[in-house]
Design a protein around this motif. Structure first.
Motif, PDB file in Angstrom:
ATOM      1  N   GLU A 161       0.834  -1.207   0.000  1.00 12.02           N
ATOM      2  CA  GLU A 161       0.000   0.000   0.000  1.00 12.02           C
ATOM      3  C   GLU A 161       0.871   1.261   0.000  1.00 12.02           C
ATOM      4  N   GLU A 164       2.221   1.816  -3.495  1.00 13.67           N
ATOM      5  CA  GLU A 164       1.168   2.349  -4.357  1.00 13.67           C
ATOM      6  C   GLU A 164       0.927   3.836  -4.082  1.00 13.67           C
ATOM      7  N   VAL A 191       0.076   2.238   7.541  1.00 11.69           N
ATOM      8  CA  VAL A 191       0.530   2.602   6.205  1.00 11.69           C
ATOM      9  C   VAL A 191       0.998   4.054   6.194  1.00 11.69           C
TER      10      VAL A 191
END
Length: 205
Positions: A161, A164, A191
């Motif tokens: 994550e 990304e 994250v």
């Protein structure tokens, strides 16, 4: 055929070494990255080897880790990349950086390796991308933690994550992967926290 050779490091030269074991000196081709990690001549060394055989020659190639060896074996399956080309790539990039570049489709980074042009780099990405995955690329680093499957899977998910998110911010996939890999994942890290720490590293890449 010969999984590894463990013996005395006799000498090193530009692209190889000689290791003596039971009175026999084995000449082994190695990438430049291995040279900086070798002990001094006269000391014991363990080299994981691959015996390359063709009609007119037999040549040993060696690496300090099984991981390096496995990546080398993958590289020489690509049409147009022989042992010399594979050594050139591994002299210019670590196995992890190569994995990340392949997964990101970063042919420009791969093409910087000696003897590897843009066309060959593109072929390499095409032929190897499906044989690798991001979770495997992080596996070795995560295995230094608790070793529990659930924790490992959670760590992979958080890292994916973060990568990304960095690419969404405009960073290249390769730089994003490298930056995220620099951060030590701690228990309970979110994250967002991983992303913040990764941004500190990305400016140095």
């Amino acid at each position: 055929m010969i999984a590894y050779i463990k013996g005395e490091l006799v000498t090193t030269y530009s692209d190889g070494i000689v290791v003596e074991q039971n009175g026999i000196g084995y000449e082994i081709g190695v990438p430049l990255s291995v040279m900086s990690e070798l002990p001094s001549p006269g000391e014991e060394v363990k080299i994981h080897t691959y015996l390359y055989v063709r009609e007119d020659a037999m040549k040993l190639y060696g690496f300090l880790t099984r991981d390096d060896l496995e990546i080398f074996k993958l590289l020489i399956t690509v049409s147009g990349i022989g042992p010399k080309g594979a050594l050139g790539i591994l002299s210019a990039m670590t196995p992890d950086d190569l994995r990340f570049a392949i997964l990101a489709g970063d042919t420009k980074t791969i093409a910087k390796a000696p003897g590897i042009g843009q066309k060959t780099a593109a072929k390499l990405v095409l032929e190897l991308k499906d044989k690798l995955n991001l979770s495997d690329a992080f596996e070795e680093r995560l295995s230094k933690g608790s070793g529990e499957n659930a924790a490992r899977e959670a760590g992979n998910h958080i890292r994916n994550e973060a990568v990304e998110a960095l690419t969404a911010l405009g960073y290249t996939s390769t730089d994003a992967l490298k930056a995220v890999r620099q951060v030590e994942l701690t228990e309970g890290m979110s994250v967002e926290e991983l992303l913040k720490q990764s941004l500190k590293y990305i400016s140095f890449i």
